[in-house]
Design an enzyme around this catalytic site. Structure first.
Site, PDB file in Angstrom:
ATOM      1  N   THR A 155       0.910  -1.148   0.000  1.00 21.26           N
ATOM      2  CA  THR A 155       0.000   0.000   0.000  1.00 21.26           C
ATOM      3  C   THR A 155       0.948   1.196   0.000  1.00 21.26           C
ATOM      4  O   THR A 155       2.030   1.136   0.605  1.00 21.26           O
ATOM      5  CB  THR A 155      -0.914   0.055   1.244  1.00 21.26           C
ATOM      6  OG1 THR A 155      -0.097   0.141   2.399  1.00 21.26           O
ATOM      7  CG2 THR A 155      -1.799  -1.180   1.341  1.00 21.26           C
ATOM      8  N   HIS A 156       0.574   2.253  -0.674  1.00 24.38           N
ATOM      9  CA  HIS A 156       1.440   3.432  -0.819  1.00 24.38           C
ATOM     10  C   HIS A 156       2.803   3.070  -1.422  1.00 24.38           C
ATOM     11  O   HIS A 156       3.794   3.751  -1.177  1.00 24.38           O
ATOM     12  CB  HIS A 156       1.668   4.143   0.523  1.00 24.38           C
ATOM     13  CG  HIS A 156       0.425   4.335   1.315  1.00 24.38           C
ATOM     14  ND1 HIS A 156      -0.407   5.408   1.143  1.00 24.38           N
ATOM     15  CD2 HIS A 156      -0.156   3.562   2.261  1.00 24.38           C
ATOM     16  CE1 HIS A 156      -1.445   5.308   1.964  1.00 24.38           C
ATOM     17  NE2 HIS A 156      -1.313   4.179   2.651  1.00 24.38           N
ATOM     18  N   SER A 277      18.205  -1.342 -26.523  1.00 24.68           N
ATOM     19  CA  SER A 277      18.502   0.064 -26.761  1.00 24.68           C
ATOM     20  C   SER A 277      19.555   0.129 -27.855  1.00 24.68           C
ATOM     21  O   SER A 277      20.420  -0.742 -27.959  1.00 24.68           O
ATOM     22  CB  SER A 277      19.039   0.689 -25.474  1.00 24.68           C
ATOM     23  OG  SER A 277      19.833   1.800 -25.782  1.00 24.68           O
ATOM     24  N   LYS A 283      20.349  -2.961 -21.923  1.00 23.79           N
ATOM     25  CA  LYS A 283      18.918  -2.680 -21.758  1.00 23.79           C
ATOM     26  C   LYS A 283      18.004  -3.764 -22.322  1.00 23.79           C
ATOM     27  O   LYS A 283      18.270  -4.348 -23.365  1.00 23.79           O
ATOM     28  CB  LYS A 283      18.565  -1.348 -22.443  1.00 23.79           C
ATOM     29  CG  LYS A 283      19.159  -0.126 -21.768  1.00 23.79           C
ATOM     30  CD  LYS A 283      18.591   0.134 -20.390  1.00 23.79           C
ATOM     31  CE  LYS A 283      17.282   0.846 -20.406  1.00 23.79           C
ATOM     32  NZ  LYS A 283      17.247   2.179 -20.916  1.00 23.79           N
ATOM     33  N   ASN A 285      14.043  -3.393 -22.652  1.00 22.31           N
ATOM     34  CA  ASN A 285      12.982  -2.435 -22.332  1.00 22.31           C
ATOM     35  C   ASN A 285      11.582  -3.016 -22.500  1.00 22.31           C
ATOM     36  O   ASN A 285      11.302  -3.681 -23.486  1.00 22.31           O
ATOM     37  CB  ASN A 285      13.108  -1.207 -23.239  1.00 22.31           C
ATOM     38  CG  ASN A 285      14.419  -0.472 -23.016  1.00 22.31           C
ATOM     39  OD1 ASN A 285      14.934  -0.447 -21.903  1.00 22.31           O
ATOM     40  ND2 ASN A 285      14.963   0.098 -24.073  1.00 22.31           N
ATOM     41  N   GLU A 290       4.723  -0.482 -21.966  1.00 23.35           N
ATOM     42  CA  GLU A 290       4.688   0.996 -21.943  1.00 23.35           C
ATOM     43  C   GLU A 290       3.734   1.547 -23.000  1.00 23.35           C
ATOM     44  O   GLU A 290       3.004   2.504 -22.760  1.00 23.35           O
ATOM     45  CB  GLU A 290       6.098   1.551 -22.189  1.00 23.35           C
ATOM     46  CG  GLU A 290       7.039   1.331 -21.025  1.00 23.35           C
ATOM     47  CD  GLU A 290       8.469   1.702 -21.387  1.00 23.35           C
ATOM     48  OE1 GLU A 290       8.913   2.784 -20.974  1.00 23.35           O
ATOM     49  OE2 GLU A 290       9.127   0.932 -22.099  1.00 23.35           O
ATOM     50  N   TYR A 317     -31.432  13.835 -35.913  1.00 26.00           N
ATOM     51  CA  TYR A 317     -30.094  13.721 -36.495  1.00 26.00           C
ATOM     52  C   TYR A 317     -29.482  15.088 -36.761  1.00 26.00           C
ATOM     53  O   TYR A 317     -30.138  16.008 -37.238  1.00 26.00           O
ATOM     54  CB  TYR A 317     -30.151  12.928 -37.815  1.00 26.00           C
ATOM     55  CG  TYR A 317     -28.781  12.796 -38.457  1.00 26.00           C
ATOM     56  CD1 TYR A 317     -27.898  11.800 -38.067  1.00 26.00           C
ATOM     57  CD2 TYR A 317     -28.354  13.715 -39.423  1.00 26.00           C
ATOM     58  CE1 TYR A 317     -26.633  11.700 -38.624  1.00 26.00           C
ATOM     59  CE2 TYR A 317     -27.088  13.625 -39.986  1.00 26.00           C
ATOM     60  CZ  TYR A 317     -26.237  12.613 -39.584  1.00 26.00           C
ATOM     61  OH  TYR A 317     -24.982  12.526 -40.131  1.00 26.00           O
ATOM     62  N   GLN A 322     -21.929  12.400 -37.338  1.00 26.52           N
ATOM     63  CA  GLN A 322     -20.980  11.691 -38.205  1.00 26.52           C
ATOM     64  C   GLN A 322     -19.646  11.494 -37.470  1.00 26.52           C
ATOM     65  O   GLN A 322     -18.874  10.598 -37.785  1.00 26.52           O
ATOM     66  CB  GLN A 322     -20.781  12.487 -39.492  1.00 26.52           C
ATOM     67  CG  GLN A 322     -19.887  11.821 -40.496  1.00 26.52           C
ATOM     68  CD  GLN A 322     -20.044  12.424 -41.884  1.00 26.52           C
ATOM     69  OE1 GLN A 322     -21.039  12.202 -42.545  1.00 26.52           O
ATOM     70  NE2 GLN A 322     -19.077  13.207 -42.304  1.00 26.52           N
TER      71      GLN A 322
HETATM   72  N1  ARG Z   1     -22.517   9.909 -43.203  1.00 21.55           N
HETATM   73  C1  ARG Z   1     -23.639  10.203 -42.355  1.00 21.55           C
HETATM   74  C2  ARG Z   1     -23.253   9.927 -40.910  1.00 21.55           C
HETATM   75  O1  ARG Z   1     -22.370   9.204 -40.718  1.00 21.55           O
HETATM   76  C3  ARG Z   1     -24.829   9.396 -42.730  1.00 21.55           C
HETATM   77  C4  ARG Z   1     -26.134  10.002 -42.338  1.00 21.55           C
HETATM   78  C5  ARG Z   1     -26.436  11.139 -43.210  1.00 21.55           C
HETATM   79  N2  ARG Z   1     -27.686  11.737 -42.886  1.00 21.55           N
HETATM   80  C6  ARG Z   1     -27.981  13.009 -43.218  1.00 21.55           C
HETATM   81  N3  ARG Z   1     -29.134  13.454 -42.841  1.00 21.55           N
HETATM   82  N4  ARG Z   1     -27.117  13.770 -43.828  1.00 21.55           N
HETATM   83  O2  ARG Z   1     -23.825  10.428 -39.989  1.00 21.55           O
END
Ligand code: ARG
Length: 459
Positions: A155-156, A277, A283, A285, A290, A317, A322
């Site tokens: 711990t710590h 290295s 070395k 590594n 990492e 939408y 996108q």
């Molecule tokens: N390439 C668009 C996206 O990935 C597809 C949907 C497009 N719809 C629109 N109303 N322009 O979101």
């Protein structure tokens, strides 16, 4: 390539805006989901009598042909198309003529892209779970191999109490097991079909959303059309689960890096998973560990980008959405690659058991057990704790350990000390008497190994 939305505007989109707007460079990887979704959609249109069954069959055959040609490399994706949905629809129409133009009846790219993405995340979840299983098996097999190898736990970052390497590793098996559970849980909420929500308000055609959902292996349909096209919760949940996997991988990476340093020398990573290295010949590594630790930040970044993209976004939408894809693909690819390299690295890792034991012998790691010895002889814990503390201080002053201080010296602190003391505070006793559930005793560790292996059967 032509636009699907030509008709409204008289002018043409500028080249620079067109390029900026296009997503095909990254959403092309959704071609399979897009085609499968379209095949199911054409089937539904035919079943419901919205288009003729003959047209539906023609569309389905055309789509299957496109899929085949994309997979065998005879059809190349045209990156001047706006997105993968546009590309596939335009190729279909090129190939089968006017009938191809009927496919987009009673749907929109808004529900189409939501569908594709859900199908993509669903298959990625399956793949990542399989990779997690391979890692859990590798870690648990190592734990079994080293179930009696005593080491200090911290711990710590100060030596605290003795455990075994097996016990230590199993802590990570448990973490990765929970990760599989989190992914399955995410899948439960994700597995509802948005197709049929159309642009945002459904459609006047008499469609059968359930038919499409069933065909595509969904558990049901998204019940609100606005939600169906706007919801990206599943992306955030998936990215959160991936972020936690990276948290666990990076914690283990950090341990591997420390343990393979000259200061610890607890483990040796195999030559296959280390580098040298260019200037320092001595070395070895731990680059791989990492790099996994280093990649954690970018997965967190992908999660943060998705959350920020959605924050304050009005329904339904918006083009902002996108931006859901690149981070999602990046996180999925990153976690996948990290898991692929981690499992064999663990399998090939060797423990330096004598160094681990030597480290456990230093640092008065059995001081709690010394106090517990006095408690078992009748002292209250707090009193026993004080006596043990004084003894530790005396040992530290004269350069002795609890094992090398003789009985006479012990007796100066309490009459309760007797010869049985030495076996009671031996590291083996300290570990194996810790019989509480979840502890490091051999029996408990074996139980944990069994638990992990049994759990894996249900993953
Ligand atoms: N390439 C668009 C996206 O990935 C597809 C949907 C497009 N719809 C629109 N109303 N322009 O979101």
């Amino acid at each position: 390539m032509a636009k699907l939305w030509e008709g409204r505007s008289a002018g043409e989109i500028s080249k620079i805006a067109d390029c900026f707007n296009s997503s095909i460079k990254f959403d092309k990887r959704l071609y399979r989901q897009d085609i499968e979704g379209s095949i199911a959609h054409a089937g539904m249109l035919g079943e419901c009598g919205i288009i003729s069954v003959c047209d539906a069959d023609k569309i389905k055959d055309g789509l299957r042909g496109i899929l085949k040609d994309l997979e065998n490399g005879s059809l190349e994706i045209d990156e001047t198309a706006e997105d993968i949905h546009t590309f596939i629809e335009l190729v279909l129409t090129e190939r089968i003529g006017e009938t191809g133009k009927k496919l987009h009846t009673a749907r929109s790219r808004n529900d189409q892209v939501a569908l594709d993405l859900r199908m993509y995340v669903r298959s990625e979840i399956c793949a990542i779970i399989e990779k997690l299983k391979a890692l859990i098996i590798a870690i648990t097999d190592k734990a079994e191999q080293y179930k009696s190898c005593i080491m200090p736990a911290y711990t710590h970052l100060q030596r605290a109490q003795p455990v075994t390497f097996g016990h230590y590793l199993l802590a990570y098996s448990m973490m990765f097991l929970r990760d599989t559970d989190r992914l399955s849980d995410c899948n439960k909420r994700l597995n509802f079909s948005p197709i049929g929500c159309c642009a945002l308000a459904g459609t006047t055609y008499v469609t059968d959303r359930k038919y499409e959902a069933d065909t595509l292996g969904f558990d049901g349909i998204v019940l609100n059309s606005l939600d169906g096209v706007s919801d990206r919760d599943f992306c955030v949940e998936y990215l959160s689960a991936l972020s936690l996997i990276m948290t666990h991988l990076s914690r283990l990476s950090e341990e591997l890096i420390l343990w393979s340093s000259w200061e610890f020398k607890f483990i040796e990573l195999s030559d296959g998973f280390t580098t040298g290295s260019s200037i320092m010949p001595q070395k070895k590594n731990p680059d791989i560990a990492e790099l996994v630790r280093g990649k954690t930040g970018r997965v967190y970044g992908d999660l943060l980008s998705a959350l920020t993209m959605l924050k304050g976004l009005p329904l339904a939408y918006n083009k902002d959405m996108q931006e859901d894809k690149e981070g999602l693909f990046d996180a999925s690819d990153t976690v996948s690659a990290c898991l692929d390299v981690f499992a064999p690295m663990i399998s090939e890792m060797r423990a330096n058991t004598s160094n681990m034991r030597k480290a456990a012998e230093k640092g008065f790691i059995n001081a709690t057990d010394l106090a517990d010895y006095l408690v078992k002889k009748g002292l209250p814990f707090r009193t026993a704790y004080k006596i043990a503390g004084k003894i530790v201080a005396e040992c530290a002053d004269c350069g002795k350990t609890l094992e090398t201080l003789n009985l006479q010296e012990y007796k100066k602190h309490s009459d309760l000390f007797d010869n049985d003391l030495y076996s009671e505070i031996s590291l083996e006793t300290c570990v194996n008497k810790r019989i509480s559930e979840g502890g490091p005793s051999l029996k408990s560790v074996e139980k944990q190994i069994e638990f992990v292996r049994e759990s894996l059967k249900n993953v």
